[in-house]
Design a protein around this motif. Structure first.
Motif, PDB file in Angstrom:
ATOM      1  N   ILE A 153      -2.901   8.385   1.697  1.00 17.63           N
ATOM      2  CA  ILE A 153      -2.830   7.791   1.221  1.00 17.63           C
ATOM      3  C   ILE A 153      -2.191   5.919   1.968  1.00 17.63           C
ATOM      4  N   GLN A 154      -1.227   6.249   2.728  1.00 18.48           N
ATOM      5  CA  GLN A 154      -0.846   5.550   3.716  1.00 18.48           C
ATOM      6  C   GLN A 154      -1.562   4.399   4.448  1.00 18.48           C
ATOM      7  N   LYS A 155      -2.679   5.016   4.765  1.00 23.00           N
ATOM      8  CA  LYS A 155      -3.834   4.224   5.482  1.00 23.00           C
ATOM      9  C   LYS A 155      -4.859   3.408   4.624  1.00 23.00           C
ATOM     10  N   GLU A 156      -4.459   4.604   2.948  1.00 16.97           N
ATOM     11  CA  GLU A 156      -5.177   3.562   2.207  1.00 16.97           C
ATOM     12  C   GLU A 156      -4.651   2.051   1.913  1.00 16.97           C
ATOM     13  N   MET A 157      -3.256   2.536   1.697  1.00 21.51           N
ATOM     14  CA  MET A 157      -2.365   1.241   1.685  1.00 21.51           C
ATOM     15  C   MET A 157      -2.548  -0.270   2.606  1.00 21.51           C
ATOM     16  N   GLU A 158      -3.177   0.097   3.507  1.00 22.28           N
ATOM     17  CA  GLU A 158      -3.018  -1.306   4.398  1.00 22.28           C
ATOM     18  C   GLU A 158      -4.670  -2.028   4.114  1.00 22.28           C
ATOM     19  N   ASN A 159      -4.287  -1.732   2.763  1.00 24.80           N
ATOM     20  CA  ASN A 159      -6.337  -2.605   2.030  1.00 24.80           C
ATOM     21  C   ASN A 159      -5.958  -3.658   1.452  1.00 24.80           C
ATOM     22  N   GLY A 160      -4.106  -3.891   1.335  1.00 22.78           N
ATOM     23  CA  GLY A 160      -3.549  -4.967   0.517  1.00 22.78           C
ATOM     24  C   GLY A 160      -3.461  -4.830  -1.062  1.00 22.78           C
ATOM     25  N   TYR A 161      -3.303  -3.578  -1.535  1.00 28.00           N
ATOM     26  CA  TYR A 161      -3.714  -3.614  -3.453  1.00 28.00           C
ATOM     27  C   TYR A 161      -1.944  -4.453  -2.951  1.00 28.00           C
ATOM     28  N   THR A 162      -2.449  -5.379  -4.710  1.00 28.87           N
ATOM     29  CA  THR A 162      -1.468  -5.627  -4.960  1.00 28.87           C
ATOM     30  C   THR A 162      -0.835  -5.815  -6.435  1.00 28.87           C
ATOM     31  N   LEU A 163      -0.253  -6.307  -6.958  1.00 26.53           N
ATOM     32  CA  LEU A 163       0.807  -5.719  -8.607  1.00 26.53           C
ATOM     33  C   LEU A 163      -0.542  -5.667  -9.548  1.00 26.53           C
ATOM     34  N   GLU A 164      -1.577  -7.199  -9.247  1.00 24.50           N
ATOM     35  CA  GLU A 164      -2.773  -6.874 -10.954  1.00 24.50           C
ATOM     36  C   GLU A 164      -3.373  -6.088 -10.012  1.00 24.50           C
ATOM     37  N   GLU A 165      -3.909  -4.882  -8.916  1.00 25.14           N
ATOM     38  CA  GLU A 165      -4.985  -4.426  -8.855  1.00 25.14           C
ATOM     39  C   GLU A 165      -4.233  -3.567  -7.837  1.00 25.14           C
ATOM     40  N   PRO A 166      -3.707  -2.275  -8.258  1.00 21.80           N
ATOM     41  CA  PRO A 166      -2.712  -1.620  -7.122  1.00 21.80           C
ATOM     42  C   PRO A 166      -3.804  -0.116  -7.414  1.00 21.80           C
TER      43      PRO A 166
END
Length: 307
Positions: free
Chosen positions: A74-87
């Motif tokens: 999950i921590q690694k996947e979070m590096e891909n720049g997720y936003t409130l609009e596309e979490p």
């Protein structure tokens, strides 16, 4: 398989879901609880307690390894720049709590977060908020409906009071066929405390720990049926649960070997091994736990207390 019906008068006092709000803004479920000095470690196996305890300790260790891998992913996947609009949305992130999810995103400014799982009516919305300001958010979501595309409202508020909201859809799988079924005889929601009612159901077909809302809909359950038994599901002040091992010590009256501290997301935090655990566990004001137990080697049972 024949389903047993769990008949419930849902006018019992509800256990408030505010216990879920005790989780941190970024779900740091690996932190030690107030009742443990060891965090994610599992106590050494006392050899005299035999194979039943050994199997439970090993299962706990296996879960912790798998869940540490899930955290890293999950921590690694979070590096891909997720936003409130596309979490980022991860349903059942630790494979033990199917009606929960982890939602991850980043904001340009520091914000707080509030989450509401929309219910079937105003009495069954489930919401919780996280008041710590941050730009990186890993938010736990609890109380999803099974087999449903759930509507989940996420609201962020920055330090200037500027509010942004996005509603996302979270799809869940159907309930297992052997889970206990609920039939509501009486429900007066306007007279109830908001929240869910929890059951450990140790002698009901299905044997899952679960929680229902005022309509009798199952909104949380623990997926491993072996984590259950003759000790009631116990809520801790830090928002976690104590769920017992379901394996009984041979030649005892439903005495157990250990209990597991888990988060609502299903992450295993601690395992406590005490010989002959039965019926009840109480948390003291200093965070220590008191177990109703038996003394190994004695003919009598259920007459011992361990802190």
């Amino acid at each position: 398989m024949k389903k047993h019906v769990l008949v419930i008068a849902v006018c019992v006092l509800l256990l408030a879901l505010v216990l879920f709000g005790c989780a941190s803004h970024e779900e740091d479920t690996g932190e030690p609880s107030s009742s443990s000095a060891s965090g994610d470690t599992v106590e050494e196996t006392p050899p005299e307690q035999g194979a039943v305890l050994t199997e439970q300790i090993q299962k706990a260790k296996d879960y912790q390894i798998q869940q540490a891998e899930a955290d890293a992913a999950i921590q690694k996947e979070m590096e891909n720049g997720y936003t409130l609009e596309e979490p980022l949305v991860v349903v059942n992130p630790y494979n033990l709590s199917p009606l929960t999810a982890m939602v991850g995103f980043e904001t340009q400014k520091e914000t707080t977060v509030a989450v509401v799982v929309k219910g079937k009516d105003s009495f069954t919305d489930i919401g919780h908020s996280f008041e710590d300001f941050s730009t990186r958010h890993l938010v736990p979501v609890y109380g999803l409906y099974a087999g449903t595309e759930n509507k989940v409202e996420i609201t962020v508020t920055d330090r200037n009071g500027v509010v942004q909201t996005n509603t996302i859809a979270i799809q869940t799988e159907a309930l297992p066929d052997d889970i206990s079924q609920v039939e509501v005889k009486v429900s007066v929601p306007e007279k109830m405390t908001a929240g869910l009612t929890f059951f450990d159901c140790p002698h009901i077909n299905g044997n899952y720990c679960l929680a229902i809302d005022v309509n009798g809909d199952i909104r949380w359950y623990f997926a491993d049926k072996s984590f259950n038994g003759s000790v009631m599901l116990t809520h801790l002040r830090n928002g976690n649960f104590l769920i017992p091992s379901g394996d009984v010590i041979p030649d005892t009256y439903n005495n157990l070997t250990c209990v597991h501290e888990v988060t609502p997301l299903g992450k295993l935090v601690n395992t406590y091994s005490v010989y002959g655990i039965h019926h009840d566990i109480r948390e003291k004001t200093d965070g220590n736990l008191i177990f109703a137990a038996s003394k190994e080697g004695e003919e009598s049972q259920n007459d011992y207390i361990v802190e």
